[in-house]
Design an enzyme around this catalytic site. Structure first.
Site, short mmCIF file in Angstrom:
data_model
loop_
_atom_site.label_atom_id
_atom_site.label_comp_id
_atom_site.label_asym_id
_atom_site.label_seq_id
_atom_site.Cartn_x
_atom_site.Cartn_y
_atom_site.Cartn_z
N CYS A 2 0.86 -1.20 0.00
CA CYS A 2 0.00 0.00 0.00
C CYS A 2 0.89 1.24 0.00
O CYS A 2 2.09 1.16 0.14
CB CYS A 2 -0.88 0.01 1.26
SG CYS A 2 -1.81 -1.49 1.50
N ARG A 27 1.65 1.56 -5.96
CA ARG A 27 1.87 0.61 -4.87
C ARG A 27 0.58 -0.16 -4.53
O ARG A 27 0.62 -1.17 -3.85
CB ARG A 27 2.37 1.32 -3.62
CG ARG A 27 3.70 2.06 -3.80
CD ARG A 27 4.08 2.81 -2.56
NE ARG A 27 4.30 1.89 -1.44
CZ ARG A 27 5.44 1.25 -1.22
NH1 ARG A 27 6.46 1.45 -2.04
NH2 ARG A 27 5.60 0.42 -0.21
N TRP A 76 -3.81 -1.83 -1.28
CA TRP A 76 -3.85 -3.10 -2.04
C TRP A 76 -4.32 -4.11 -1.01
O TRP A 76 -3.56 -4.48 -0.11
CB TRP A 76 -2.47 -3.45 -2.59
CG TRP A 76 -2.43 -4.72 -3.37
CD1 TRP A 76 -3.03 -4.96 -4.59
CD2 TRP A 76 -1.80 -5.95 -3.01
NE1 TRP A 76 -2.78 -6.23 -4.99
CE2 TRP A 76 -2.04 -6.88 -4.06
CE3 TRP A 76 -1.05 -6.36 -1.92
CZ2 TRP A 76 -1.54 -8.18 -4.03
CZ3 TRP A 76 -0.57 -7.66 -1.88
CH2 TRP A 76 -0.82 -8.56 -2.93
N ASN A 102 0.56 -0.34 6.14
CA ASN A 102 0.99 -1.17 5.01
C ASN A 102 1.63 -2.41 5.60
O ASN A 102 2.56 -2.31 6.39
CB ASN A 102 2.00 -0.41 4.14
CG ASN A 102 2.58 -1.29 3.03
OD1 ASN A 102 1.94 -2.26 2.63
ND2 ASN A 102 3.76 -0.95 2.56
N GLY A 103 1.09 -3.58 5.26
CA GLY A 103 1.67 -4.83 5.78
C GLY A 103 0.56 -5.78 6.18
O GLY A 103 -0.60 -5.62 5.80
N GLU A 483 10.10 -14.30 -19.35
CA GLU A 483 9.87 -12.87 -19.10
C GLU A 483 8.84 -12.31 -20.07
O GLU A 483 7.95 -11.56 -19.69
CB GLU A 483 11.19 -12.10 -19.18
CG GLU A 483 11.09 -10.61 -19.03
CD GLU A 483 10.44 -10.16 -17.72
OE1 GLU A 483 10.25 -10.98 -16.80
OE2 GLU A 483 10.07 -8.98 -17.63
N LYS A 487 5.30 -10.62 -18.95
CA LYS A 487 4.90 -9.25 -19.37
C LYS A 487 3.49 -9.27 -19.95
O LYS A 487 2.65 -8.47 -19.61
CB LYS A 487 5.87 -8.70 -20.40
CG LYS A 487 7.21 -8.28 -19.89
CD LYS A 487 7.23 -7.02 -19.04
CE LYS A 487 7.03 -7.15 -17.59
NZ LYS A 487 7.83 -7.89 -16.70
N GLU A 490 0.59 -10.31 -17.33
CA GLU A 490 0.30 -9.43 -16.18
C GLU A 490 -0.33 -8.10 -16.60
O GLU A 490 -0.93 -7.43 -15.78
CB GLU A 490 1.54 -9.19 -15.33
CG GLU A 490 2.64 -8.38 -15.96
CD GLU A 490 3.77 -8.10 -14.97
OE1 GLU A 490 3.53 -7.99 -13.76
OE2 GLU A 490 4.92 -8.01 -15.42
N HIS A 506 7.66 -32.36 -25.22
CA HIS A 506 7.30 -33.13 -24.00
C HIS A 506 5.98 -32.65 -23.43
O HIS A 506 5.80 -32.59 -22.22
CB HIS A 506 8.44 -33.00 -22.98
CG HIS A 506 9.76 -33.45 -23.50
ND1 HIS A 506 10.15 -34.76 -23.55
CD2 HIS A 506 10.75 -32.75 -24.08
CE1 HIS A 506 11.33 -34.87 -24.10
NE2 HIS A 506 11.73 -33.66 -24.43
N LYS A 605 3.08 -2.94 -7.19
CA LYS A 605 4.46 -2.82 -7.69
C LYS A 605 5.43 -3.69 -6.90
O LYS A 605 6.33 -4.27 -7.46
CB LYS A 605 4.92 -1.37 -7.63
CG LYS A 605 6.30 -1.14 -8.20
CD LYS A 605 6.41 -1.59 -9.65
CE LYS A 605 7.82 -1.52 -10.19
NZ LYS A 605 7.93 -2.17 -11.52
C1 AGP Z 1 7.28 -7.97 -12.87
O1 AGP Z 1 6.78 -7.32 -14.03
C2 AGP Z 1 6.25 -8.03 -11.77
N1 AGP Z 1 5.76 -6.76 -11.46
C3 AGP Z 1 6.71 -8.83 -10.57
O2 AGP Z 1 6.87 -10.17 -11.01
C4 AGP Z 1 8.04 -8.39 -9.92
O3 AGP Z 1 9.12 -8.64 -10.78
C5 AGP Z 1 8.23 -9.23 -8.64
O4 AGP Z 1 7.16 -8.96 -7.77
C6 AGP Z 1 9.56 -8.93 -7.93
O5 AGP Z 1 9.58 -7.61 -7.47
P1 AGP Z 1 10.99 -7.02 -6.92
O6 AGP Z 1 11.94 -7.05 -8.08
O7 AGP Z 1 10.66 -5.64 -6.45
O8 AGP Z 1 11.44 -7.93 -5.81
#
Ligand code: AGP
Length: 610
Positions: A2, A27, A76, A102-103, A483, A487, A490, A506, A605
């Site tokens: 958050c 966030r 969040w 936050n937490g 990766e 992308k 998400e 496989h 994030k």
């Molecule tokens: C990547 O596009 C995502 N937002 C997510 O997988 C991110 O890479 C992951 O949460 C790790 O975050 P960090 O690098 O801040 O530890």
């Protein structure tokens, strides 16, 4: 994760809190709220709303808040759905204490039961709401707010960063952290609390990064930091070295597009700072050369995109330094029976430096006696403070939830570290110099790819109707396939799977038909011919191929018309180039499908909770 921001000073708090909250929206953004102290009525005035910060802004236009002290929060949700009641701030029974958090409070159920037995009334489903009631319990009329806060925090298990104000001591703003980030912004006759620097940079660059179990007591004129026992801790503010402008879109439609386009410059600046006449410098504190020479194995731990960077790091470190490297996702690493010890170097990779699973993995590594090196993008973040050595990626604030520039900066940091390790171990000096020369050409080659954005956008639109995607790559571009798939999924919510191309036979080959798009990473490499065979297998089952190929490739057009060409480079560095078309493909497909590219649903994030 958050976003928290707090203000105490001589100016109207509402606009400062609202603008600061907007800079923290990446966030978490499923509900938001604000509270200020109204001197005229001697009360805490609260505005809360579900939805994005825009909804709170509309509410404040109708019912503005006065006052020069306040806290605000964008959520969040973890406990309790994202609605008006569950959004922060939360108050005590009398409405005299307000808290944003936050937490996760892991023992909130027991605490809530106890507090209800003592007569406290709860109205939300959140874990957070136990905090104001605990403070109320300890806040007797002859004690200070910060004393009550410290007593309440001592009862909590789990992670928290909190902001607290009270109508009984309205000139105070209290902040505290354990497991979630919180910084103090030191202004002139005003002071700030924030989860992250972008929220306050337009007001001050002087910040104090609170450490675990530290409590900050802010007034208009003073900042005092103590431990949980009230013992004062002397803190010297550090100056943040980038401007708020870096956290803005600078004319781009989205933060993600801006950050994709920033990559050549970021890599150029990184290399300029770290590479002079084939010598590699890490201006941060690393682990001593002697120790690095003696390391017998490396273990990389990370999540998501950072994990994919770690996989490229594995291939690189093993190829360059001939040292065994394992890579784990943090959430698995921390529960595995780890065979690591003082001869192990653990590399924790994290853009935010606050990812709960990666922090837990790093702590477990330290507990086992390993040496901890973090690769991180946020100055003063929790992970960097707990590491024996740090390599900052200096990519600037990454606001788009989908990581892009941080990824290529992480790759560059890992390449440089591998070459540095080889240099201090006296391995293949000549070959390293050739690699370094090629690495310096990468930013220009990235720019050549970015010049194709219109073509890539058109190709993306032609494929935006597909209901699922398969990404295939080999060797160093197996992580690139993962990766690329991450992308896309998400930000467009299209099911997408990354796979080692050699594994296709496989199982995944059963998926291939004319309704599936298959992204094949077939740039020049030792495994190029193997990729061509995979593509032929896909074509014979009517799969629709999008190929990433090297300029000058004469064969690829015979396999598919849908090709994105990248400049030739040593295959070791191909992940740095391959990922740009993959990022743009995801961006343009998501845009075409009307998705919120910068703030995808259900995401945040940095995942600061487990
Ligand atoms: C990547 O596009 C995502 N937002 C997510 O997988 C991110 O890479 C992951 O949460 C790790 O975050 P960090 O690098 O801040 O530890």
């Amino acid at each position: 994760m958050c976003g928290i921001i707090g203000y105490v000073g001589g100016r109207e708090a509402q606009p400062i809190l609202l603008n600061g909250l907007k800079r923290l929206e990446y966030r978490g953004y499923d509900s938001a709220g604000m509270v200020t102290y109204l001197l005229s009525k001697n009360l805490l005035a609260v505005r809360k709303s579900p939805g994005k910060i825009k909804e709170l802004e509309n509410l404040l236009k109708k019912k503005p808040l006065g006052g020069c002290v306040g806290i605000s929060h964008t959520r969040w949700s973890t406990h309790g759905e994202p609605n008006q009641i569950n959004s922060h701030p939360h108050l005590d029974c009398r409405g005299e204490i307000a808290v944003v958090h936050n937490g996760i409070i892991e023992n909130y159920t027991e605490l809530k039961k106890e507090l209800i037995k003592e007569g406290h009334k709860f109205i939300s489903q959140t874990d957070t709401e136990v905090i104001p009631h605990l403070i109320e319990k300890f806040y007797s009329y002859n004690s200070f707010l910060e004393e009550a806060v410290r007593k309440a925090l001592a009862k909590l298990e789990g992670s928290f960063a909190i902001g607290v104000i009270s109508k009984r001591e309205p000139h105070k703003l209290i902040g505290a952290r354990s497991g979630s980030p919180l910084i103090v912004g030191v202004g002139k006759n005003e002071n700030f609390l924030a989860s992250d620097a972008p929220a306050i940079l337009e007001h001050t660059k002087e910040v104090i990064f609170l450490k675990e179990n530290e409590v900050a007591v802010l007034t208009r004129q003073s900042v005092k930091v103590t431990d949980l026992n009230g013992k004062e801790i002397v803190k010297k503010p550090v100056r943040i070295n980038w401007d708020i402008i870096h956290a803005q879109k600078q004319g781009h439609k989205h933060f993600m597009l801006k950050e994709i386009n920033e990559q050549p410059k970021i890599i150029e600046d990184l290399l300029r700072a770290r590479l002079q006449n084939n010598r590699i410098f890490f201006e941060e504190q690393l682990i001593g050369e002697e120790k690095l020479k003696s390391i017998k194995n490396i273990s990389i731990v990370a999540c998501g995109t950072a994990y994919h960077a770690g996989m490229v790091g594995k291939y690189t470190l093993e190829a360059i330094c001939s040292i065994p490297v394992s890579v784990d996702v943090s959430s698995e690493f921390r529960y595995r029976s780890l065979l690591i010890d003082k001869d192990t170097l653990v590399i924790a990779i994290s853009q935010s430096g606050e990812t709960a699973d990666t922090l837990a993995g790093a702590r477990e590594a330290k507990r086992k006696g390993a040496w901890l090196l973090s690769v991180c993008n946020v100055l003063g973040s929790s992970l960097t403070r707990e590491s024996d050595g740090v390599i900052y990626t200096y990519a600037g604030p990454e606001i788009g939830v989908a990581s892009t520039k941080a990824y290529t900066a992480q790759l560059t940091a890992l390449y440089l570290f591998a070459f540095y390790l080889a240099q201090i171990r006296g391995i293949s000096k000549q070959k390293i110099n050739e690699y370094l020369k090629e690495l310096e050409s990468i930013p220009q080659k990235m720019r050549a790819i970015l010049k194709q954005q219109d073509k890539i956008a058109r190709l993306s639109h032609r494929h935006s109707h597909f209901g699922s995607f398969l990404y295939l790559g080999r060797n160093l571009n197996y992580p690139s396939a993962l990766e690329g798939a991450l992308k896309l999924k998400e930000i467009s919510y299209i099911p997408a799977e990354g796979y080692a191309a050699g594994e296709m036979k496989h199982g995944p080959i059963a998926l291939i038909d004319e309704y599936r798009a298959v992204v094949c990473i077939a740039c020049e490499s030792r495994v190029y011919e193997k990729m061509v065979s995979n593509m032929q297998e896909i074509l014979s089952r009517k799969g629709k191929i999008i190929a990433i190929a090297s300029e000058g490739d004469k064969k690829i057009k015979g396999l598919t018309k849908e090709v994105i060409y990248i400049p030739k480079t040593d295959e070791l560095f191909s992940p740095l180039l391959v990922v740009l078309p993959l990022q743009l493909l995801a961006y343009h497909i998501a845009l075409k499908r009307g998705c919120d590219v910068d703030q995808p649903r259900n995401l945040a994030k940095s995942v600061t909770v487990e």
